[in-house]
Design a protein around this motif. Structure first.
Motif, PDB file in Angstrom:
ATOM      1  N   VAL A  54       1.851  13.376  -0.967  1.00  0.00           N
ATOM      2  CA  VAL A  54       2.224  12.356   0.003  1.00  0.00           C
ATOM      3  C   VAL A  54       3.430  12.861   0.787  1.00  0.00           C
ATOM      4  CG1 VAL A  54       3.052  10.013   0.410  1.00  0.00           C
ATOM      5  CG2 VAL A  54       1.407  10.419  -1.408  1.00  0.00           C
ATOM      6  N   CYS A  55       3.359  12.745   2.113  1.00  0.00           N
ATOM      7  CA  CYS A  55       4.513  12.992   2.964  1.00  0.00           C
ATOM      8  C   CYS A  55       5.030  11.633   3.432  1.00  0.00           C
ATOM      9  CB  CYS A  55       4.155  13.865   4.163  1.00  0.00           C
ATOM     10  SG  CYS A  55       5.554  14.159   5.286  1.00  0.00           S
ATOM     11  N   LEU A  56       6.296  11.360   3.141  1.00  0.00           N
ATOM     12  CA  LEU A  56       6.941  10.132   3.572  1.00  0.00           C
ATOM     13  C   LEU A  56       7.784  10.459   4.797  1.00  0.00           C
ATOM     14  CD1 LEU A  56       7.821   7.174   3.192  1.00  0.00           C
ATOM     15  CD2 LEU A  56       9.504   7.976   1.509  1.00  0.00           C
ATOM     16  N   ALA A  57       7.244  10.148   5.981  1.00  0.00           N
ATOM     17  CA  ALA A  57       7.897  10.477   7.257  1.00  0.00           C
ATOM     18  C   ALA A  57       8.757   9.297   7.692  1.00  0.00           C
ATOM     19  CB  ALA A  57       6.862  10.803   8.315  1.00  0.00           C
TER      20      ALA A  57
ATOM     21  N   ARG B   8       0.832  -1.209   0.000  1.00  0.00           N
ATOM     22  CA  ARG B   8       0.000   0.000   0.000  1.00  0.00           C
ATOM     23  C   ARG B   8       0.862   1.252   0.000  1.00  0.00           C
ATOM     24  NH1 ARG B   8      -3.095   0.800   4.489  1.00  0.00           N
ATOM     25  NH2 ARG B   8      -2.111  -0.872   5.687  1.00  0.00           N
ATOM     26  N   ALA B   9       1.978   1.207   0.734  1.00  0.00           N
ATOM     27  CA  ALA B   9       2.898   2.347   0.732  1.00  0.00           C
ATOM     28  C   ALA B   9       3.464   2.569  -0.665  1.00  0.00           C
ATOM     29  CB  ALA B   9       4.018   2.118   1.735  1.00  0.00           C
ATOM     30  N   VAL B  10       3.862   1.496  -1.334  1.00  0.00           N
ATOM     31  CA  VAL B  10       4.406   1.607  -2.687  1.00  0.00           C
ATOM     32  C   VAL B  10       3.374   2.213  -3.628  1.00  0.00           C
ATOM     33  CG1 VAL B  10       5.184   0.279  -4.693  1.00  0.00           C
ATOM     34  CG2 VAL B  10       6.109  -0.235  -2.434  1.00  0.00           C
ATOM     35  N   ARG B  11       2.135   1.773  -3.533  1.00  0.00           N
ATOM     36  CA  ARG B  11       1.090   2.291  -4.429  1.00  0.00           C
ATOM     37  C   ARG B  11       0.860   3.785  -4.204  1.00  0.00           C
ATOM     38  NH1 ARG B  11      -1.541  -2.623  -3.196  1.00  0.00           N
ATOM     39  NH2 ARG B  11      -2.920  -1.586  -1.722  1.00  0.00           N
ATOM     40  N   LEU B  12       0.768   4.184  -2.947  1.00  0.00           N
ATOM     41  CA  LEU B  12       0.558   5.605  -2.659  1.00  0.00           C
ATOM     42  C   LEU B  12       1.711   6.452  -3.190  1.00  0.00           C
ATOM     43  CD1 LEU B  12      -0.876   5.742   0.992  1.00  0.00           C
ATOM     44  CD2 LEU B  12      -2.028   6.416  -1.116  1.00  0.00           C
ATOM     45  N   LEU B  13       2.918   6.011  -2.948  1.00  0.00           N
ATOM     46  CA  LEU B  13       4.086   6.780  -3.365  1.00  0.00           C
ATOM     47  C   LEU B  13       4.260   6.764  -4.880  1.00  0.00           C
ATOM     48  CD1 LEU B  13       6.465   5.517  -0.555  1.00  0.00           C
ATOM     49  CD2 LEU B  13       5.618   7.852  -0.788  1.00  0.00           C
ATOM     50  N   ARG B  14       3.975   5.633  -5.482  1.00  0.00           N
ATOM     51  CA  ARG B  14       4.147   5.505  -6.933  1.00  0.00           C
ATOM     52  C   ARG B  14       3.188   6.414  -7.694  1.00  0.00           C
ATOM     53  NH1 ARG B  14       3.852  -0.499  -8.950  1.00  0.00           N
ATOM     54  NH2 ARG B  14       5.878  -0.581  -7.863  1.00  0.00           N
ATOM     55  N   HIS B  15       2.001   6.591  -7.163  1.00  0.00           N
ATOM     56  CA  HIS B  15       0.990   7.388  -7.856  1.00  0.00           C
ATOM     57  C   HIS B  15       0.983   8.847  -7.411  1.00  0.00           C
ATOM     58  CE1 HIS B  15      -1.246   3.315  -8.384  1.00  0.00           C
ATOM     59  NE2 HIS B  15      -0.337   3.509  -9.311  1.00  0.00           N
TER      60      HIS B  15
ATOM     61  N   ALA C 197      16.705  -0.806   6.604  1.00  0.00           N
ATOM     62  CA  ALA C 197      16.196  -2.049   6.031  1.00  0.00           C
ATOM     63  C   ALA C 197      14.941  -1.827   5.208  1.00  0.00           C
ATOM     64  CB  ALA C 197      15.910  -3.060   7.147  1.00  0.00           C
ATOM     65  N   MET C 198      14.069  -0.914   5.652  1.00  0.00           N
ATOM     66  CA  MET C 198      12.754  -0.770   5.042  1.00  0.00           C
ATOM     67  C   MET C 198      12.717   0.231   3.894  1.00  0.00           C
ATOM     68  SD  MET C 198      11.496  -3.027   6.866  1.00  0.00           S
ATOM     69  CE  MET C 198      10.022  -2.969   5.879  1.00  0.00           C
ATOM     70  N   LEU C 199      13.437   1.341   4.030  1.00  0.00           N
ATOM     71  CA  LEU C 199      13.300   2.404   3.024  1.00  0.00           C
ATOM     72  C   LEU C 199      13.901   2.033   1.665  1.00  0.00           C
ATOM     73  CD1 LEU C 199      12.130   5.211   2.623  1.00  0.00           C
ATOM     74  CD2 LEU C 199      14.353   6.161   3.292  1.00  0.00           C
ATOM     75  N   PRO C 200      15.085   1.423   1.579  1.00  0.00           N
ATOM     76  CA  PRO C 200      15.650   1.134   0.251  1.00  0.00           C
ATOM     77  C   PRO C 200      14.749   0.287  -0.647  1.00  0.00           C
ATOM     78  CG  PRO C 200      17.358   1.009   1.909  1.00  0.00           C
ATOM     79  CD  PRO C 200      16.052   1.134   2.656  1.00  0.00           C
ATOM     80  N   PRO C 201      14.214  -0.861  -0.190  1.00  0.00           N
ATOM     81  CA  PRO C 201      13.346  -1.621  -1.089  1.00  0.00           C
ATOM     82  C   PRO C 201      12.054  -0.881  -1.425  1.00  0.00           C
ATOM     83  CG  PRO C 201      13.383  -2.616   1.096  1.00  0.00           C
ATOM     84  CD  PRO C 201      14.452  -1.593   1.079  1.00  0.00           C
ATOM     85  N   LEU C 202      11.572  -0.064  -0.489  1.00  0.00           N
ATOM     86  CA  LEU C 202      10.374   0.736  -0.751  1.00  0.00           C
ATOM     87  C   LEU C 202      10.644   1.725  -1.881  1.00  0.00           C
ATOM     88  CD1 LEU C 202       7.487   1.134   0.428  1.00  0.00           C
ATOM     89  CD2 LEU C 202       8.453   2.919   1.879  1.00  0.00           C
ATOM     90  N   VAL C 203      11.759   2.441  -1.780  1.00  0.00           N
ATOM     91  CA  VAL C 203      12.123   3.423  -2.806  1.00  0.00           C
ATOM     92  C   VAL C 203      12.394   2.743  -4.135  1.00  0.00           C
ATOM     93  CG1 VAL C 203      13.948   5.031  -3.504  1.00  0.00           C
ATOM     94  CG2 VAL C 203      12.951   5.191  -1.212  1.00  0.00           C
ATOM     95  N   ASP C 204      13.095   1.625  -4.106  1.00  0.00           N
ATOM     96  CA  ASP C 204      13.391   0.919  -5.352  1.00  0.00           C
ATOM     97  C   ASP C 204      12.117   0.488  -6.064  1.00  0.00           C
ATOM     98  OD1 ASP C 204      16.080   1.261  -4.892  1.00  0.00           O
ATOM     99  OD2 ASP C 204      16.402  -0.762  -4.082  1.00  0.00           O
TER     100      ASP C 204
END
Length: 275
Positions: free
Chosen positions: A203-206, A23-30, A254-261
């Motif tokens: 979107v704010c990514l905190a 869900r985070a990826v979808r929000l950020l991607r769009h 651990a979490m942010l790099p795969p999310l950003v990628d």
């Protein structure tokens, strides 16, 4: 009827709820425009302790001794602060995977601005170009009288040579690291720009923040009040969890790099603002 447990997969050695990541990826991607907002938790994996965590600085130190008013009034406090800065790991650490991920997100055009509460300069060293440092920087020194600014190394050399309470060589005023202390107002222009960026972002990514320090915590709030979404990546609860659309728990590195990628990969296949 038995409800199936949410699907999980290991990311960075952590068992993570797949649904929250997706869900985070979808929000950020769009998102048309993402604002990255960071706190001390993004730098702990570089070796800089946070302030309010289980092993935070304020667990062993009294914040009341760190006010601007006491710094100005008490030479003993000033000597302590300069010794602290001299012994700080800040000049020896390197950006970690979290800082590098934020820089990649900015470089691809999805997050033009990074707003940080940190004073360590690691975002810039990781490659981020437009960084608003709400709490100032520990890499520079300012004269409290004439506003002259100096690289911190110049003043630390004086401290090493025995000048325990350095003053401005031009006007005689007190020198202080260019950070925001308790009892000191944020730089109005920096806060105003951060709020404007928050309002203009959908979107704010905190990342790595307890979102408990004000007025800085008002930045993600401004995004939400403007109709935007809030995605939180943090190893622990935050004071704005109830306002978040998605919470991705875990260590930032651990979490942010795969999310950003995942966001960047999807963005290359699909224009922002669609879906």
């Amino acid at each position: 009827m038995r409800v199936a447990a949410p699907a999980r997969r290991p990311i960075g050695g952590i068992d993570v709820n797949v649904d929250s990541v997706d869900r985070a990826v979808r929000l950020l991607r769009h998102a048309r425009r993402i604002l990255v907002f960071t706190g001390a938790g993004i730098s702990t994996e570089s070796g800089i302790p946070d302030f309010r965590g289980p092993n935070g600085v304020w667990r062993t130190r009294d914040p009341a001794r760190y006010t601007l008013q006491r710094y100005v009034a008490e030479s003993a406090v000033r000597r302590e602060r300069w010794l602290d800065r001299l012994e700080s790991p800040m000049d020896r650490v390197e950006p970690n995977a979290g800082h590098l991920a934020a820089a990649r997100l900015q470089a691809c055009g999805r997050a033009p601005v990074v707003v940080t509460q940190n004073i360590d300069g690691l975002h810039q060293r990781a490659g981020s170009r437009d960084v608003i440092e709400l709490h100032g920087t520990s890499l520079e020194v300012v004269c409290l009288d004439c506003a002259r600014r100096l690289p911190v190394g110049v003043v630390l050399d004086r401290v090493r040579e025995g000048d325990e309470d350095p003053h401005c060589e031009l006007c005689g005023g007190l020198l202080k690291t260019a950070t925001i202390s308790f009892g000191q107002n944020l730089i109005a222009e920096d806060l105003e720009r951060a709020m404007a960026e928050a309002e203009d972002s959908d979107v704010c990514l905190a990342v790595g923040s307890t979102l408990s320090v004000w007025p800085a915590a008002g930045v993600p709030v401004r995004t939400v009040h403007g109709g935007g979404r809030l995605v939180v990546v943090n190893d622990g609860e935050t004071e704005l969890d109830g306002m978040a659309d998605v919470i991705v728990p875990g260590r930032v590195g651990a979490m942010l790099p795969p999310l950003v990628d995942a966001v960047i990969a999807g963005s290359e296949a699909e224009p922002a603002g669609h879906g």
